[in-house]
Enzyme design. Structure first.
Site, PDB file in Angstrom:
ATOM      1  N   THR A  46     -23.635 -18.129 -10.335  1.00 33.19           N
ATOM      2  CA  THR A  46     -22.838 -17.076  -9.574  1.00 33.19           C
ATOM      3  C   THR A  46     -23.452 -15.748  -9.929  1.00 33.19           C
ATOM      4  OG1 THR A  46     -21.119 -18.730 -10.095  1.00 33.19           O
ATOM      5  CG2 THR A  46     -20.490 -16.367  -9.420  1.00 33.19           C
ATOM      6  N   TYR A 109     -13.127 -23.565  -2.619  1.00 31.64           N
ATOM      7  CA  TYR A 109     -12.292 -23.286  -1.403  1.00 31.64           C
ATOM      8  C   TYR A 109     -11.706 -24.572  -1.037  1.00 31.64           C
ATOM      9  CZ  TYR A 109     -11.132 -21.186   3.235  1.00 31.64           C
ATOM     10  OH  TYR A 109     -10.512 -21.079   4.249  1.00 31.64           O
ATOM     11  N   TYR A 135     -20.025 -27.706 -13.871  1.00 34.96           N
ATOM     12  CA  TYR A 135     -19.496 -26.279 -13.942  1.00 34.96           C
ATOM     13  C   TYR A 135     -17.992 -26.069 -13.432  1.00 34.96           C
ATOM     14  CZ  TYR A 135     -19.893 -21.105 -13.521  1.00 34.96           C
ATOM     15  OH  TYR A 135     -19.454 -19.751 -13.602  1.00 34.96           O
ATOM     16  N   ARG A 140     -13.027 -18.855  -9.884  1.00 35.09           N
ATOM     17  CA  ARG A 140     -13.707 -18.765  -8.667  1.00 35.09           C
ATOM     18  C   ARG A 140     -13.458 -20.054  -7.582  1.00 35.09           C
ATOM     19  NH1 ARG A 140     -17.615 -14.888  -8.387  1.00 35.09           N
ATOM     20  NH2 ARG A 140     -17.955 -13.893 -10.318  1.00 35.09           N
ATOM     21  N   LYS A 164     -20.660 -26.839 -18.305  1.00 30.05           N
ATOM     22  CA  LYS A 164     -20.456 -25.206 -18.605  1.00 30.05           C
ATOM     23  C   LYS A 164     -18.668 -25.012 -18.075  1.00 30.05           C
ATOM     24  CE  LYS A 164     -21.313 -20.635 -16.848  1.00 30.05           C
ATOM     25  NZ  LYS A 164     -22.091 -19.862 -15.987  1.00 30.05           N
ATOM     26  N   ILE A 206     -23.685 -20.559 -21.551  1.00 31.88           N
ATOM     27  CA  ILE A 206     -24.387 -19.929 -20.635  1.00 31.88           C
ATOM     28  C   ILE A 206     -23.777 -18.640 -20.252  1.00 31.88           C
ATOM     29  CG2 ILE A 206     -25.284 -20.118 -18.031  1.00 31.88           C
ATOM     30  CD1 ILE A 206     -25.398 -23.160 -18.441  1.00 31.88           C
TER      31      ILE A 206
END
Length: 295
Positions: A46, A109, A135, A140, A164, A206
């Site tokens: 990202t 989304y 992840y 997000r 993550k 990370i």
């Protein structure tokens, strides 16, 4: 997956004033992280503004980082999306020989159910020739990959080796740590709680801030892994204010401002992101110069 223990950094994509990729600056960013003691590099996450890069630009970034790294550190590649068929096709056709793992974000989304998330990563696992790092970043994606779904995936697919975890929820991370398979790695995706996650049994982080302060941040994680708690927290509190600041007006605008102060890149981001305002830039400038002066 010993190569994923410690500090990985989600590399930025530096841009010139005309918004083209600044290859020389990308080289400097990679070398700065490596020289600072980072354990591995993550490409096209990202923080790389991946969503605004063309396919040709992505290939340029990948090739540049591989070349500059020259085999010095393990590399992880971001391969994810909200169209499962496209992700599977990329995994089946891309040369992944330079990478130790892929980092694959939970679909955004679409807001899938937990079963939809499971089936997506089942398809990713079956298509990927190399290990997969899940992840989870609800801020997000608008959906939280629950510990029950993560554990189901970890138990069902041998090549799903880590997550993550970036929900910003220490309790959720601890649920994963308590119930995970022995060799499954829980990697913090939140810089502010990276040390507590490590002390609870996590494998590392990370990081975003880790590329701006690689020496201090990676040393903090190593101290945490070695249970040198007081020394680790000294570094945590040294950097804590800056961790808040770099995310205050969006990522990667904050970390790019840090790099601009350090003279490594210009602070240029692509719309719809914008650079930090003058007030935040001034505060970051004071912080970075204080750190540089004292190290």
């Amino acid at each position: 997956m010993q190569s994923l223990i410690g500090t990985g950094v989600a590399l930025i994509t530096p841009f010139k004033d005309d918004f083209t990729i600044d290859i020389d600056a990308l080289r400097r960013v990679v070398n700065f992280s490596i020289d600072g003691g980072i354990e591995y590099l993550v490409i096209l996450g990202t923080t790389a503004e991946n969503a605004t890069l063309s396919e040709e630009e992505k290939e340029l970034v990948i090739a540049t980082v591989i070349e500059v790294n020259a085999g010095r550190l393990p590399l992880v590649l971001g391969v994810g999306g909200n169209n499962t068929l496209n992700v599977v096709e990329e995994l089946r056709t891309r040369d992944l020989s330079a990478f130790v793992a892929i980092l694959s974000v939970s679909p955004y989304y679409n807001k899938p159910s937990q079963e939809g998330i499971y089936q997506h990563f089942k398809a990713v696992s079956e298509a990927s020739p190399i290990p997969v790092i899940l992840y989870n970043v609800p801020g997000r994606t608008s959906s939280n990959m629950l510990p029950s779904t993560v554990l189901r995936l970890a138990n069902d697919f041998d090549n799903i080796v880590a997550i993550k975890e970036a929900a910003g929820d220490l309790v959720q991370a601890m649920q994963l740590l308590k119930n995970k398979p022995k060799d499954f790695l829980v990697i913090s995706g939140d810089d502010m709680i990276a040390l507590p996650v490590v002390l609870a049994g996590g494998a590392g982080v990370i990081s975003v801030i880790g590329q701006g302060f690689p020496k201090e941040f990676s040393e903090m994680i190593r101290l945490g892994l070695n249970r040198k708690v007081d020394d680790a927290f000294k570094l945590h509190y040294l950097l804590a204010d800056c961790i808040d600041m770099i995310f205050e007006q969006g990522n990667p605008a904050g970390i790019k401002e840090v790099f601009s102060i350090l003279g490594i890149t210009e602070n240029v981001v692509r719309l719809p992101l914008v650079s930090v305002d003058e007030f935040l830039a001034s505060r970051l400038d004071s912080f970075v110069k204080k750190i540089v002066k004292n190290t």
